[in-house]
Design a protein around this motif. Structure first.
Motif, PDB file in Angstrom:
ATOM      1  N   ARG A 157      -3.081   7.334   4.537  1.00  0.00           N
ATOM      2  CA  ARG A 157      -2.939   6.005   4.755  1.00  0.00           C
ATOM      3  C   ARG A 157      -3.938   5.224   4.802  1.00  0.00           C
ATOM      4  O   ARG A 157      -4.935   5.557   5.474  1.00  0.00           O
ATOM      5  CB  ARG A 157      -1.845   6.336   5.993  1.00  0.00           C
ATOM      6  CG  ARG A 157      -0.487   5.342   6.094  1.00  0.00           C
ATOM      7  CD  ARG A 157       0.137   5.787   7.367  1.00  0.00           C
ATOM      8  NE  ARG A 157      -0.187   6.471   8.228  1.00  0.00           N
ATOM      9  CZ  ARG A 157      -1.199   6.380   9.118  1.00  0.00           C
ATOM     10  NH1 ARG A 157      -1.711   5.013   9.456  1.00  0.00           N
ATOM     11  NH2 ARG A 157      -1.552   7.306  10.091  1.00  0.00           N
ATOM     12  N   ASP A 158      -3.721   3.813   4.532  1.00  0.00           N
ATOM     13  CA  ASP A 158      -4.820   2.987   4.889  1.00  0.00           C
ATOM     14  C   ASP A 158      -4.981   2.505   6.302  1.00  0.00           C
ATOM     15  O   ASP A 158      -3.931   2.735   7.235  1.00  0.00           O
ATOM     16  CB  ASP A 158      -4.482   1.419   4.006  1.00  0.00           C
ATOM     17  CG  ASP A 158      -5.827   0.604   3.865  1.00  0.00           C
ATOM     18  OD1 ASP A 158      -6.928   1.379   3.933  1.00  0.00           O
ATOM     19  OD2 ASP A 158      -5.411  -0.518   3.606  1.00  0.00           O
ATOM     20  N   GLU A 159      -6.206   2.471   6.900  1.00  0.00           N
ATOM     21  CA  GLU A 159      -6.356   2.242   8.213  1.00  0.00           C
ATOM     22  C   GLU A 159      -7.542   1.558   8.281  1.00  0.00           C
ATOM     23  O   GLU A 159      -8.715   1.914   7.759  1.00  0.00           O
ATOM     24  CB  GLU A 159      -6.459   3.523   8.939  1.00  0.00           C
ATOM     25  CG  GLU A 159      -6.538   3.290  10.664  1.00  0.00           C
ATOM     26  CD  GLU A 159      -6.671   4.629  11.439  1.00  0.00           C
ATOM     27  OE1 GLU A 159      -6.615   5.746  10.675  1.00  0.00           O
ATOM     28  OE2 GLU A 159      -6.680   4.587  12.573  1.00  0.00           O
ATOM     29  N   SER A 183      -3.702   9.514   8.061  1.00  0.00           N
ATOM     30  CA  SER A 183      -4.767   8.472   7.648  1.00  0.00           C
ATOM     31  C   SER A 183      -5.929   8.843   7.015  1.00  0.00           C
ATOM     32  O   SER A 183      -6.080  10.129   6.966  1.00  0.00           O
ATOM     33  CB  SER A 183      -5.031   7.597   8.931  1.00  0.00           C
ATOM     34  OG  SER A 183      -6.460   7.226   8.952  1.00  0.00           O
ATOM     35  N   TRP A 184      -6.616   8.174   6.178  1.00  0.00           N
ATOM     36  CA  TRP A 184      -7.530   8.583   5.315  1.00  0.00           C
ATOM     37  C   TRP A 184      -8.605   9.093   6.357  1.00  0.00           C
ATOM     38  O   TRP A 184      -9.361  10.128   5.998  1.00  0.00           O
ATOM     39  CB  TRP A 184      -8.374   7.491   4.531  1.00  0.00           C
ATOM     40  CG  TRP A 184      -9.041   6.256   5.170  1.00  0.00           C
ATOM     41  CD1 TRP A 184      -8.272   5.073   5.582  1.00  0.00           C
ATOM     42  CD2 TRP A 184     -10.228   6.248   5.826  1.00  0.00           C
ATOM     43  NE1 TRP A 184      -9.097   4.320   6.310  1.00  0.00           N
ATOM     44  CE2 TRP A 184     -10.309   4.873   6.558  1.00  0.00           C
ATOM     45  CE3 TRP A 184     -11.479   6.788   5.715  1.00  0.00           C
ATOM     46  CZ2 TRP A 184     -11.494   4.420   6.938  1.00  0.00           C
ATOM     47  CZ3 TRP A 184     -12.531   6.559   6.273  1.00  0.00           C
ATOM     48  CH2 TRP A 184     -12.570   5.373   6.914  1.00  0.00           C
TER      49      TRP A 184
END
Lengths: 253, 439
Positions: free
Chosen positions: B35-37, B299-300
């Motif tokens: 997920r983008d963060e 998240s990444w």
């Protein structure tokens, strides 16, 4: 709080009692001890009373974000409705939620944990501990709660309060940032532990007993319950007491 | 002969660097499956964390013995790379000890210094091997390391011992060769600090034999270095690189704070205040799990964490659940996340895009029992020298269990019900909330 509001007055601080402090018989004693101190010092404080609700901490940490958000929404609406600026609480879990997690949801308050609050009262000379009080010469060890210690980096304020007593503070091997959990956090308080070799609170209480202290000082109602059970498990409850720092201060003024 | 060596070297170097880059690009792709963060705020603090925690190894020094040994290996590894530069240039240009004539007396000083470091690396690795295999330090011999993780750890240490030994033998042969007839291209230097004392062990050997020893060591060393470079991305040892970005992107908020879920915050807001809801129902977004079921829901940064973990087990050694015999081990959470991510990555390599394989991180790798044992005490987070946050993964998996699958122990369901109905986790009437006043 409703009474203050009806009279058009503002209290100096809102005392957030929390669920344990409100309902748990053991923790109620901590609540009463803390309010005794507040009364003695003459601090104008309010409680929300029946309007207070769980902060949502155990729900959030169990994974139920939805329920947490509902509780947060309602609590923030109540607090903002009264224009609350300053909150003090006797529970590090409530403290952490207020300090770190409500601001993102529109709840911005100056929040203090009661140990920091007491430390300031002592430093300002507003609370004077009796010479040779109940704890003179006793060996005390202090248990860092996870959410006050590692969670928010508060290690010194509670220790400063304890040093104001004429006592010997003995640290456990695992203390401060390396302190060990009592086993209640992450909503474990509300369920049976997973299968294992022993219970976390038994292990932690043993570490506390190893110091030879006769008083285990705590700053969290859940830690107090867990450690008391752990001490009982070792059948040491007659010689070793688990006490909240507020109770110790209340006994010495 | 020189030309052949030069060509062989260049082929070797290009291949090694190509393969390494390919694998690193693949790992980057895998990390970005998360997920983008946005973690680009407060750059000053982030650089500071990287310098103190990754470069300065601040957290390692909580445990002094392994910290000092690790410092030997780490300092040796970084600084000896300067010598690798010379070896690389020698190989590519077909020269021998290219920097020796340029640096004069400084050269022997530098090589002497590298030799000391090499010896310290050697000693450090041997003691690490003893700790793992003979004295059996608990966190390094736990069951979750059985099989590949244990072999991986030993392989890394043995490789480093071999590389350092080759480096020292090569220098010894070089010292013995200097000034001899038939070895004119071995430029004469001041004595190297360590190997100069050992050159007599080669005293009976002919010049061609010495040259053979020196060349064989040189080649085995550089082949070893290239092989090790390509081994890194498949190994826990990749932490030597990822520790830096991982410290940079680490959590800056207080450790006690849990990340907010704005999606659910808004859902509650629209429920309580319907007038604030968007006027026209927006297109239902593609279904995203609440919390995480699989690595792609994380998240990444969680995935970067997984690749940065070197399985040292400091987290697990302080975990209250693990210490009291529960199944939870924060280290295993990270190892499982990495294993699953690699599996997903390989799936994409084979099928061009991810082909559902009927597996996920929960259940197939991490069991519900492990997740249930966590007290969220953050001891694992505090302990990790490279700022890995296993708790973040645990909480996201718990969210999925509770919100997507309604999978909670009965006691928790009662607690949820009590909070919802009585505004407290216990079954007390909210009318009695201020009853303590009368106690």
């Amino acid at each position: 709080m409703a009474e203050y509001a009806a009279n058009g007055e503002t209290p100096e601080v809102l005392f957030w009692v929390g669920c344990a402090g409100s309902f748990d018989q053991r923790a109620q004693k901590i609540t009463r001890a803390f309010t005794q101190i507040l009364d003695k010092v003459g601090i104008k404080f309010a409680i929300l009373g029946k309007e207070e609700m769980c902060t949502g901490d155990p729900a959030r940490r169990a994974g139920n974000e939805f329920l947490f958000q509902m509780m947060a929404y309602n609590n923030i609406a109540t607090l903002n409705g009264y224009g609350i600026k300053k909150v003090v609480t006797i529970c590090p879990h409530c403290f952490n939620i207020f300090k770190n997690e409500y601001p993102a949801l529109g709840g911005n308050y100056e929040v203090m944990h009661h140990t920091t609050f007491l430390q300031q009262l002592i430093n300002d000379g507003k609370v004077k501990l009796k010479d040779g009080g109940a704890f003179k010469g006793k060996k005390i060890t202090y248990h860092d709660s996870c959410y006050l210690g590692r969670g928010n980096g508060i290690y010194e304020a509670p220790r400063e309060v304890l040093q104001a007593f004429d006592t010997e503070l003995i640290e456990m091997k695992r203390c401060r940032s390396n302190g060990m959990c009592c086993g209640a956090g992450g909503a474990q308080m509300f369920k049976e532990e997973e299968p294992g070799a022993t219970r976390i609170n038994f292990e932690r209480a043993e570490q506390a007993l190893e110091t030879g202290a006769t008083i285990i000082a705590a700053n969290c109602p859940f830690c107090t319950t867990m450690l008391t059970d752990g001490v009982k498990n070792k059948e040491k409850e007659d010689s070793v007491k688990v006490m909240d720092i507020a109770e110790m201060v209340a006994m010495s003024i | 002969m020189h030309l052949v060596q030069q060509i062989l070297f260049i082929i070797l170097a290009v291949t090694a660097i190509y393969l390494f880059s390919k694998k690193v690009i693949e790992m980057r792709r895998n990390i970005l499956l998360g997920r983008d963060e946005d973690l680009n705020d407060n750059k000053g603090q982030r650089w500071k964390n990287m310098v103190l925690l990754a470069l300065g190894q601040k957290k390692m020094f909580k445990r002094p013995t392994p910290a000092i040994l690790h410092l030997f290996v780490y300092a040796g590894f970084i600084i000896i790379n300067v010598e690798i530069l010379e070896i690389f240039l020698d190989g590519a240009l077909g020269m021998h000890r290219l920097f020796a004539p340029m640096l004069g007396g400084l050269y022997a000083f530098l090589i002497g210094f590298f030799e000391i470091l090499a010896a310290l690396v050697l000693i450090g690795c041997v003691i690490f091997l003893i700790r793992r295999n003979i004295t059996k330090v608990k966190r390094l011999t736990m069951k979750e390391l059985d099989g590949w993780p244990r072999n991986d750890a030993n392989l890394i240490l043995v490789t480093e011992v071999i590389l350092m030994s080759l480096f020292l033998i090569m220098n010894t042969a070089d010292q013995a060769l200097q000034g001899q007839v038939g070895a004119e291209h071995y430029s004469t230097t001041d004595p190297f600090w360590i190997t100069a004392h050992f050159k007599n062990i080669f005293s009976g050997l002919s010049v061609p034999a010495l040259i053979a020893i020196e060349r064989v060591c040189w080649w085995l060393h550089i082949i070893g270095v290239f092989a090790f470079l390509n081994y890194l991305p498949y190994s826990k040892h990749f932490h030597i690189l990822l520790a830096f970005p991982n410290a940079y992107y680490s959590k800056l908020m207080p450790q006690g704070e849990m990340k907010n879920m704005p999606v659910i915050q808004n859902e509650v807001l629209y429920m309580m205040e319907p007038d604030k809801a968007p006027p026209t129902p927006t297109e239902p977004a593609e279904h995203k799990n609440f919390g995480a079921k699989d690595v792609t829901d994380l998240s990444w940064k969680n995935l970067l964490d997984a690749y940065s973990c070197t399985e040292c087990g400091r987290c697990t050694s302080v975990c209250p659940a693990n210490m009291t015999g529960k199944k939870l081990s924060p280290r295993k959470i990270m190892m499982d996340t990495r294993d699953r991510l690699e599996e997903v990555g390989n799936n994409i390599n084979t099928n061009k895009e991810f082909k559902p394989d009927g597996k996920q991180l929960i259940n197939d790798y991490i069991t519900v029992e492990e997740l249930r044992a966590c007290t969220s005490c953050q001891a694992c987070v505090e302990e990790c020298p490279v700022m890995i946050d296993p708790l973040s993964i645990i909480i996201q998996l718990r969210r999925s269990l509770v919100m997507d699958d309604s999978n909670a122990p009965q006691e928790w369901n009662l607690m949820f019900g009590n909070i919802e109905n009585n505004m407290a986790p216990w079954k007390f009437s909210s009318d009695d909330r201020d009853a303590w006043v009368n106690g």
